[in-house]
Design a protein around this motif. Structure first.
Motif, PDB file in Angstrom:
ATOM      1  N   ARG A 139      12.686 101.324 -45.637  1.00 37.90           N
ATOM      2  CA  ARG A 139      12.152 100.616 -46.804  1.00 37.90           C
ATOM      3  C   ARG A 139      10.759 101.120 -47.167  1.00 37.90           C
ATOM      4  NH1 ARG A 139      14.320  95.627 -44.011  1.00 37.90           N
ATOM      5  NH2 ARG A 139      16.415  95.326 -44.865  1.00 37.90           N
ATOM      6  N   GLY A 140      10.285 102.157 -46.466  1.00 38.48           N
ATOM      7  CA  GLY A 140       9.014 102.781 -46.815  1.00 38.48           C
ATOM      8  C   GLY A 140       7.791 101.984 -46.433  1.00 38.48           C
ATOM      9  N   VAL A 141       7.916 101.138 -45.409  1.00 37.29           N
ATOM     10  CA  VAL A 141       6.804 100.292 -44.968  1.00 37.29           C
ATOM     11  C   VAL A 141       6.340 100.797 -43.605  1.00 37.29           C
ATOM     12  CG1 VAL A 141       6.088  97.953 -44.356  1.00 37.29           C
ATOM     13  CG2 VAL A 141       7.716  98.309 -46.232  1.00 37.29           C
ATOM     14  N   TYR A 142       5.025 101.058 -43.475  1.00 43.63           N
ATOM     15  CA  TYR A 142       4.506 101.640 -42.238  1.00 43.63           C
ATOM     16  C   TYR A 142       3.261 100.885 -41.773  1.00 43.63           C
ATOM     17  CZ  TYR A 142       7.547 105.568 -43.434  1.00 43.63           C
ATOM     18  OH  TYR A 142       8.635 106.346 -43.743  1.00 43.63           O
ATOM     19  N   GLY A 143       3.207 100.641 -40.465  1.00 39.75           N
ATOM     20  CA  GLY A 143       2.018 100.079 -39.841  1.00 39.75           C
ATOM     21  C   GLY A 143       1.727  98.630 -40.165  1.00 39.75           C
ATOM     22  N   GLN A 144       2.710  97.896 -40.670  1.00 39.43           N
ATOM     23  CA  GLN A 144       2.457  96.513 -41.087  1.00 39.43           C
ATOM     24  C   GLN A 144       3.778  95.747 -41.186  1.00 39.43           C
ATOM     25  OE1 GLN A 144       1.036  96.565 -45.296  1.00 39.43           O
ATOM     26  NE2 GLN A 144       1.706  98.697 -45.225  1.00 39.43           N
ATOM     27  N   ARG A 145       3.657  94.423 -41.174  1.00 40.56           N
ATOM     28  CA  ARG A 145       4.846  93.577 -41.290  1.00 40.56           C
ATOM     29  C   ARG A 145       4.670  92.453 -42.324  1.00 40.56           C
ATOM     30  NH1 ARG A 145       8.937  93.703 -38.000  1.00 40.56           N
ATOM     31  NH2 ARG A 145       9.264  91.446 -38.171  1.00 40.56           N
ATOM     32  N   ARG A 146       3.448  92.119 -42.665  1.00 39.68           N
ATOM     33  CA  ARG A 146       3.249  91.022 -43.619  1.00 39.68           C
ATOM     34  C   ARG A 146       3.294  91.594 -45.030  1.00 39.68           C
ATOM     35  NH1 ARG A 146       2.159  86.538 -40.607  1.00 39.68           N
ATOM     36  NH2 ARG A 146       1.585  85.212 -42.362  1.00 39.68           N
ATOM     37  N   VAL A 147       4.519  91.965 -45.434  1.00 44.94           N
ATOM     38  CA  VAL A 147       4.751  92.506 -46.768  1.00 44.94           C
ATOM     39  C   VAL A 147       5.799  91.648 -47.461  1.00 44.94           C
ATOM     40  CG1 VAL A 147       4.137  94.858 -46.123  1.00 44.94           C
ATOM     41  CG2 VAL A 147       6.517  94.122 -45.947  1.00 44.94           C
ATOM     42  N   LEU A 148       5.765  91.677 -48.790  1.00 47.49           N
ATOM     43  CA  LEU A 148       6.704  90.908 -49.592  1.00 47.49           C
ATOM     44  C   LEU A 148       7.327  91.852 -50.615  1.00 47.49           C
ATOM     45  CD1 LEU A 148       7.691  87.963 -49.859  1.00 47.49           C
ATOM     46  CD2 LEU A 148       5.924  87.613 -51.597  1.00 47.49           C
ATOM     47  N   LEU A 149       8.622  92.116 -50.478  1.00 49.23           N
ATOM     48  CA  LEU A 149       9.344  92.991 -51.398  1.00 49.23           C
ATOM     49  C   LEU A 149       9.638  92.213 -52.675  1.00 49.23           C
ATOM     50  CD1 LEU A 149      11.880  94.570 -48.854  1.00 49.23           C
ATOM     51  CD2 LEU A 149       9.516  95.245 -49.339  1.00 49.23           C
ATOM     52  N   ILE A 150       9.280  92.805 -53.823  1.00 49.11           N
ATOM     53  CA  ILE A 150       9.367  92.083 -55.096  1.00 49.11           C
ATOM     54  C   ILE A 150       9.574  93.080 -56.234  1.00 49.11           C
ATOM     55  CG2 ILE A 150       6.827  92.089 -55.226  1.00 49.11           C
ATOM     56  CD1 ILE A 150       6.977  89.459 -56.813  1.00 49.11           C
ATOM     57  N   HIS A 151      10.348  92.701 -57.227  1.00 48.16           N
ATOM     58  CA  HIS A 151      10.591  93.553 -58.385  1.00 48.16           C
ATOM     59  C   HIS A 151       9.298  93.719 -59.189  1.00 48.16           C
ATOM     60  CE1 HIS A 151      12.349  95.034 -62.163  1.00 48.16           C
ATOM     61  NE2 HIS A 151      13.454  95.296 -61.475  1.00 48.16           N
ATOM     62  N   ARG A 152       9.093  94.902 -59.728  1.00 42.35           N
ATOM     63  CA  ARG A 152       7.843  95.162 -60.450  1.00 42.35           C
ATOM     64  C   ARG A 152       7.683  94.251 -61.664  1.00 42.35           C
ATOM     65  NH1 ARG A 152       8.788 101.138 -63.234  1.00 42.35           N
ATOM     66  NH2 ARG A 152      10.570 100.589 -64.549  1.00 42.35           N
ATOM     67  N   ASP A 153       8.788  93.885 -62.313  1.00 48.90           N
ATOM     68  CA  ASP A 153       8.677  92.977 -63.459  1.00 48.90           C
ATOM     69  C   ASP A 153       8.183  91.596 -63.032  1.00 48.90           C
ATOM     70  OD1 ASP A 153       9.619  95.057 -64.959  1.00 48.90           O
ATOM     71  OD2 ASP A 153      11.594  94.169 -65.361  1.00 48.90           O
ATOM     72  N   ASP A 154       8.593  91.146 -61.851  1.00 48.02           N
ATOM     73  CA  ASP A 154       8.130  89.856 -61.345  1.00 48.02           C
ATOM     74  C   ASP A 154       6.652  89.917 -60.972  1.00 48.02           C
ATOM     75  OD1 ASP A 154      10.505  88.387 -61.620  1.00 48.02           O
ATOM     76  OD2 ASP A 154      11.295  89.162 -59.737  1.00 48.02           O
TER      77      ASP A 154
END
Length: 767
Positions: free
Chosen positions: A673-688
């Motif tokens: 998912r292209g996430v590195y070195g972290q876990r507190r991320v929120l996947l969200i649509h760019r329009d949102d």
């Protein structure tokens, strides 16, 4: 090193698997300081004379290759074979309060537990305790309870059949059916839905069926992370021309393209295209989508009748094997397309494409994971999927059937052995006959109900056989409160986790052998058995020396605990420890399908516990496969929250990262998912992101919208622009488990709704 790496978001453009999978596996082995002599452990993984991978429940090929392991399995094995140790010296350096400040990843890095420990209030530390004293303490607490139902006994799916059988027998002789288990949190919806439709809550397929299927529908799964060996089967199916459809809000990397590390040409090229069709329902839209497909299949049959064409429905199967089809068809006909489309979040054109793909298939397998099981309407959705396959006779024939893909390596076997808070009368009758006692008949507590009972003071002793209950469960602060309200908590574990630190007034840590380790008893090394997702039962033998001489096997711990509490009145518990084949003889007497257990499991690869539904025998009240009518829900927690908050309302799903196994965090990357070195991320649509007034990279706090008014929040999540349906969010657990209300559960199964949580986003109070 990993937790100090620079945090970055970098879209991953390569296929799943490939050289990066080999690289990640190697890094894991080196990071865990696995001795070079133990690298050969991998060559015994999932082999007939080796050990069953603790990483997932995907079945093994009858004719195995030398390399029957995956990236996920390497990480699981490395975690057990690590050179790092966590004994009394760790707690001499750290109080429990200090360890609580560490992340789940940091706790994992302390390594293997080495000796039994008891909590000391004066020093806020765990101190060594002898095994005999530990069992005496457990017995004292359990015997002091005025009612056996004031104790709960949690079981993780890593537990063997032998241990699970002894454990349930001990607990029922003690007097309760309080068996919260990991299945309550994941595939319970499958276990409750399927018996009502096809009579058995298990897969109707075996691995060979994947070689004959021409269509495979994959619902709510991420195989590249959760069970990578499944991708080899999907790769083979795609290469011979089978149609594979992915039905999931996220377009997961492994279901797009896969480069098998076992095939050099894949590594040199671009891998293999897996799915030819992606359908993207909104979170919570699965039931409406599947019902829409069923409605369209019925319409296609009507169209065929109108022109005198070949029927779409399998009339012979419906007539000979099914009950309730007419009522089901009438319900489909009256259902509104407008409402199905709105509830599913899928355009009619895509529903049409999925329906026609299904109808073209002559042998169709439907697989699913927790993307289908952790919603309010999960049981209804799985029953609708059963209905859909029955419409065309896709159950009980070669290359076709239902396939719930379990996570834990023996979660299915635990249930077969009797780890069940709602046991059937037939199962209890058999125990009563074999062991000459009256088992408790009252239904016990599942995981969610156990948390309620501990909070209310109705359960005072909690025994955890594996797992990380504090972090695997919903509504984290309330779960913590519940565990801390106990008089005694006992955790039987291989490694330190947060459940050891969220403890009762009295607390014990009992360290146990891992699946990879030699279990040496009086009669020699012992093998244990497991049951995989497709009902194959086979032996597993560890090959590594134990991490500590003080470790006991889970079977030994269970037997000694039972002996301390119950003595040898009905069962000579300690006699089973020296020779596990004696336990298998007891299983053969007590559980249908295990006759001549020892001889059958001695065959390389074991044997198949063939579900009646695979042979078109239906263990339902009607004696037939049962069509079940379920209405599309109009009034739901999400619809009510949206009526209150409008377009501000978002729906959140929790998920695992690529460097994670359940609550165990191996590292801080999620490369697919292209996430590195972290876990507190929120996947969200760019329009949102734009609509809500944020920018990619902003930090937000997340708040649950729920009827009880209690604040549920998770703070400091970085917004990551991602290809996810509008109105939907994705984040990792256990970090977002505090957002799942304890009473937000699937109907019938009581499974937490981890894939559909109504939330609001606010700019982070602390950047």
């Amino acid at each position: 090193m990993d937790h100090k790496r620079k945090e970055r978001i970098e879209p991953y453009t390569l296929p799943a698997g490939g050289l990066d999978s080999l690289k990640s596996s190697t890094i894991t082995l080196l990071k865990e300081k696995v001795p070079g002599s133990r690298f050969k452990t991998l060559l015994s993984q999932n082999q007939p004379d080796g050990f069953d991978c603790p990483g997932c429940a995907w079945p093994d090929r009858e004719h195995t290759s030398t390399f029957e392991f995956c990236e996920n399995g390497v990480k699981a094995v490395a975690a057990e074979a690590t050179a790092k140790r966590a004994g009394a010296e760790l707690f001499a350096r750290h109080t429990v309060a200090a360890l609580l400040e560490q992340s789940d990843y940091e706790l994992e890095q302390h390594g293997r537990l080495t000796e039994p420990l008891a909590y000391d209030h004066a020093s806020d530390r765990y101190l060594p305790i002898s095994w005999d004293d530990a069992f005496e303490r457990i017995a004292r607490h359990l015997k002091a309870l005025p009612d056996p139902n004031q104790a709960a006994f949690y079981v993780s799916g890593r537990t063997s059949n032998e241990t699970a059988f002894l454990f349930q027998l001990f607990v029922r002789l003690y007097g309760t059916n309080n068996f919260p288990d990991c299945s309550n949190l994941c595939h319970e919806s499958s276990s409750r839905a399927l018996p009502q439709t096809v009579g058995v809550g298990k897969a109707t397929v075996v691995l060979e069926d994947f070689e004959h299927a021409d269509t495979i529908m994959v619902f709510g799964q991420n195989p590249a992370t959760n069970h990578p060996r499944m991708l080899n089967e999907l790769r083979a199916a795609a290469k011979r021309g089978a149609t594979i459809v992915s039905i999931n809000p996220l377009k997961e990397k492994g279901l797009d393209r896969f480069a098998s590390p076992q095939h050099p040409l894949d590594l040199l090229g671009g891998g293999t295209e897996i799915s030819s069709l992606f359908i993207r329902p909104t979170l919570g839209g699965d039931f409406a989508l599947i019902k829409g497909v069923a409605k369209r299949v019925l319409e296609l049959d009507d169209e065929a009748v109108a022109v005198g064409g070949e029927r779409v429905l399998d009339l012979a199967f419906l007539d000979q094997h099914c009950s309730g089809f007419d009522a089901f068809a009438a319900d489909l006909r009256q259902e509104s397309w407008q409402q199905l489309i709105a509830a599913s979040g899928v355009a009619f054109q895509d529903i049409e494409r999925l329906a026609r793909t299904y109808v073209r298939g002559k042998a169709v397998i439907a697989t699913w994971g927790m993307g289908l099981t952790q919603h309010r309407d999960s049981v209804a959705a799985i029953q609708m999927l059963s209905n859909l396959l029955m419409m065309r006779g896709n159950i009980g024939r070669l290359g076709a059937g239902l396939c719930p893909v379990r996570g834990h390596s023996n979660v299915q076997g635990d249930r077969t052995m009797g780890i069940e808070d709602k046991p059937t009368p037939a199962f209890l009758d058999r125990l009563a006959q074999v062991y000459d006692f009256e088992p408790p008949r009252e239904h016990g507590l599942d995981a969610v109900d156990t948390i309620h009972a501990m909070r209310d003071g109705r359960v005072k002793v909690f025994v955890g056989l594996g797992g990380n209950f504090a972090m695997a469960t919903p509504d984290t602060p309330r779960t913590f409160e519940a565990l801390r309200n106990c008089a005694l908590t006992v955790q039987i574990s291989t490694k330190l986790n947060r459940s050891h630190l969220i403890h009762g007034a009295d607390a014990l840590i009992l360290p146990t052998l891992g699946r990879t380790e030699i279990d040496l008893q009086k009669t020699g090394p012992q093998g244990v058995t497991v049951e995989d997702s497709m009902c194959m039962v086979h032996l597993s033998y560890g090959i590594n020396p134990p991490a500590s001489k003080q470790l006991l096997s889970e079977t030994d711990i269970t037997a000694r605990m039972a002996h301390a509490v119950l003595g040898d009145g009905k069962v000579d518990w300690l006699s089973y420890v020296g020779d596990y084949s004696r336990i298998r003889d007891e299983i053969a007497k007590s559980i249908a399908g295990f006759e001549d257990f020892n001889a059958r499991v001695a065959k390389p690869g074991g044997f198949h516990l063939t579900p009646a539904s695979r042979e078109r025998r239906w263990l339902t009240p009607s004696g037939k496969a049962q069509f079940i009518v379920n209405a599309l829900a109009r009034d739901t927690p999400i619809s009510r929250a949206r009526a209150q908050h409008g377009d501000e309302l978002m729906v959140l799903m929790t998920a695992r990262s690529n460097d994670q196994y359940n609550t165990t965090i191996y590292a801080l990357d999620d490369r697919y998912r292209g996430v590195y070195g972290q876990r507190r991320v929120l996947l969200i649509h760019r329009d949102d992101i734009a609509r809500l007034g944020f920018a990619a990279g902003d930090k937000v706090d997340i708040f649950t919208v729920w009827h009880d008014g209690a604040e549920r929040r998770a703070d400091g999540f970085r917004l990551v622009e991602y290809d996810i349906p509008r109105g939907c969010l994705g984040a990792y657990f256990p970090e977002t488990n505090p957002l799942i209300p304890l009473d937000s559960v699937a109907e019938v199964s009581n499974t937490p709704t981890s894939k559909s949580i109504p939330v609001l986003l606010r700019r982070a109070a602390v950047s």
